[in-house]
Design a protein around this motif. Sequence first.
Motif, PDB file in Angstrom:
ATOM      1  N   ARG A   1      -4.696 -13.014   0.977  1.00  0.00           N
ATOM      2  CA  ARG A   1      -3.457 -12.330   0.579  1.00  0.00           C
ATOM      3  C   ARG A   1      -2.510 -13.290  -0.122  1.00  0.00           C
ATOM      4  O   ARG A   1      -1.530 -12.852  -0.724  1.00  0.00           O
TER       5      ARG A   1
ATOM      6  N   ARG B   1      -0.416 -10.932  -6.003  1.00  0.00           N
ATOM      7  CA  ARG B   1       0.393  -9.717  -6.082  1.00  0.00           C
ATOM      8  C   ARG B   1       1.349  -9.605  -4.905  1.00  0.00           C
ATOM      9  O   ARG B   1       1.285 -10.378  -3.951  1.00  0.00           O
TER      10      ARG B   1
ATOM     11  N   ALA C   1       0.588  -4.316  -0.723  1.00  0.00           N
ATOM     12  CA  ALA C   1       0.346  -2.900  -0.996  1.00  0.00           C
ATOM     13  C   ALA C   1       1.426  -2.082  -0.295  1.00  0.00           C
ATOM     14  O   ALA C   1       2.076  -2.551   0.648  1.00  0.00           O
ATOM     15  N   SER C   2       1.621  -0.864  -0.734  1.00  0.00           N
ATOM     16  CA  SER C   2       2.714  -0.046  -0.203  1.00  0.00           C
ATOM     17  C   SER C   2       2.557   0.198   1.301  1.00  0.00           C
ATOM     18  O   SER C   2       3.536   0.144   2.050  1.00  0.00           O
TER      19      SER C   2
ATOM     20  N   TYR D   1       6.014  -3.048  -4.757  1.00  0.00           N
ATOM     21  CA  TYR D   1       4.785  -3.028  -3.980  1.00  0.00           C
ATOM     22  C   TYR D   1       3.607  -2.710  -4.910  1.00  0.00           C
ATOM     23  O   TYR D   1       3.727  -1.893  -5.813  1.00  0.00           O
ATOM     24  N   GLU D   2       2.514  -3.394  -4.691  1.00  0.00           N
ATOM     25  CA  GLU D   2       1.263  -3.262  -5.464  1.00  0.00           C
ATOM     26  C   GLU D   2       1.258  -4.093  -6.742  1.00  0.00           C
ATOM     27  O   GLU D   2       0.194  -4.356  -7.317  1.00  0.00           O
TER      28      GLU D   2
ATOM     29  N   GLU E   1       1.594  -7.109  -9.634  1.00  0.00           N
ATOM     30  CA  GLU E   1       1.311  -8.530  -9.835  1.00  0.00           C
ATOM     31  C   GLU E   1       2.630  -9.303  -9.799  1.00  0.00           C
ATOM     32  O   GLU E   1       3.664  -8.814 -10.269  1.00  0.00           O
TER      33      GLU E   1
ATOM     34  N   PHE F   1      -6.607  -0.119 -13.466  1.00  0.00           N
ATOM     35  CA  PHE F   1      -5.571  -0.232 -12.441  1.00  0.00           C
ATOM     36  C   PHE F   1      -4.556  -1.228 -12.979  1.00  0.00           C
ATOM     37  O   PHE F   1      -4.942  -2.288 -13.486  1.00  0.00           O
TER      38      PHE F   1
ATOM     39  N   ARG G   1      -2.402  -3.624 -12.146  1.00  0.00           N
ATOM     40  CA  ARG G   1      -2.381  -5.071 -11.927  1.00  0.00           C
ATOM     41  C   ARG G   1      -3.662  -5.733 -12.437  1.00  0.00           C
ATOM     42  O   ARG G   1      -3.646  -6.900 -12.828  1.00  0.00           O
TER      43      ARG G   1
ATOM     44  N   TYR H   1       1.764 -13.315   1.568  1.00  0.00           N
ATOM     45  CA  TYR H   1       2.252 -12.728   0.322  1.00  0.00           C
ATOM     46  C   TYR H   1       3.470 -13.465  -0.226  1.00  0.00           C
ATOM     47  O   TYR H   1       3.682 -13.504  -1.445  1.00  0.00           O
TER      48      TYR H   1
ATOM     49  N   HIS I   1     -11.400  -5.521  -8.606  1.00  0.00           N
ATOM     50  CA  HIS I   1     -10.757  -5.754  -7.311  1.00  0.00           C
ATOM     51  C   HIS I   1     -11.672  -6.587  -6.400  1.00  0.00           C
ATOM     52  O   HIS I   1     -12.872  -6.701  -6.639  1.00  0.00           O
TER      53      HIS I   1
ATOM     54  N   CYS J   1       7.771  -2.873 -12.184  1.00  0.00           N
ATOM     55  CA  CYS J   1       8.610  -2.914 -10.995  1.00  0.00           C
ATOM     56  C   CYS J   1       9.961  -3.523 -11.315  1.00  0.00           C
ATOM     57  O   CYS J   1      10.136  -4.230 -12.317  1.00  0.00           O
TER      58      CYS J   1
END
Length: 471
Positions: free
Chosen positions: A48, A81, A84-85, A125-126, A128, A168, A170, A263, A334, A467
């Motif tokens: 992560r 990144r 995630a949400s 969230y999500e 990069e 996707f 990112r 993160y 991914h 974002c």
Amino acid sequence: MARLWAGIVSLGCIPAATALASSSVFSSSLISQNVFNGDNFLKYDGVRGPYVDRVSYGVSRDTPAQCSVDQVIMIKRHGERYPASGEGTSIEQALKKVNNTIAGNYNGDLAFLQNWTYFVPSDCYEAETWAGPYAGLTDAYNHGQEYRERYGHLWDGESLLPLFTSDFQRVIETAQKFGEGFFGNDSYSTKAALNIISESSSQGADSLTPTCRKQDDNAQNICNSMPYYLPQFDAAADRLNAQYQGLNLNWTDVVSLMLMTAYELNTRSSSDWIDVFTTDEWVSFSHIWNINFYYCSGPGNSYMRAVGALYINATLTLLNEGPSSGSLFFNFAHDSNITPIITALGIATPSTPLPTDRVSFHSPWKTEDIVPMGGRLTIERLNCTSSALAPAGTFVRLVLNEAVVPLQECQNGPGYSCPLNNYTEFVRGLPSFVPECEVPAEEPQYLDFWWNYTTSTEENYRRGSRCNGLA
């Protein structure tokens, strides 16, 4: 807590393993008997946090002296990144518990919170990350530059070169930044052709993100039970609850806070949260992600060899066709699309299933070595002259996160590579994706986009929703 991990800041963007892995000659001076690989936080962050090179077996990353690389096929995970949400929800809930309890009581292990702020901007969230020394967009750009230096001889500087990315945001941005780094900002706009491959299951076999319609129920049950419990998380909760009256963290809160810590480094140079938790707790945190990938998209799931074999079989066709079909194939997807490929190759498969109730210290299945943020598997086609190791010919070498990883049963070529004929025999022994995963007849039955790609530059700068805070 002991500051075992404090050395991370001094690493900058260069992983700790790089210096040793890139050395081809052992020093003649007194050799240190201390090995510090276990001290690098990036090896315990549950993939992560920021990218880190794989721990090398000692095989030189350089091309063997009697060989030249004439074809490269790479698949890369998107870069660093934000959470995630769904992860963000659990993180915010755990933080709310902490902040509501210790407000005005800034001492003990969490004293730094007096001057600390949450690092995820609104609506990010999500996404990069773009700020800090380990930012995802920076990492992708730097990787493109590194591969231009290493493999630039395979591009003539004029021909249009396709790049392939799953659809996707990112992942697309990672491909774009890698392309800008590889081609240079000016040439990227005219010399690259970004091909965006749908992530829909209806893509069948013509996909970077293939889906198996058959399910391993046992693996899926384990996969769905994330987060996994280990007693070290209770120990962390008890220690923090004892320091702050009224704090009532449970073990899942601890996992969320550790997740947040990893993160944070994707957008900041350091995290005070690292030292809130002990070495034992970080080792346990790392292992629950080993479990997750093992059963969700790795060798603990009986269908993942077939899923990974789709990509490996298609790359085999390219390798046998050679540079006449193209010399550079850069792909972006991914983590869960790369682990089935590693599973098909068998280069990290443990001899026994991964336990869910304890740490497996002896297992080769270490996700930080397999799919860190920005991680990549690079397949090199080597054209070699005759040597004491092997006659002249074509060989295949696997490079995982910048470390050479030989196949178990075929490593008798230069640099522990595998003769293409033997590699072909190995790949043809893999299960077939289409029948094994019951791909409907009306969907594509083989991977085709490497041969039928667009040369349009129209998608090179596609932008999705951005974002808050990202220019």
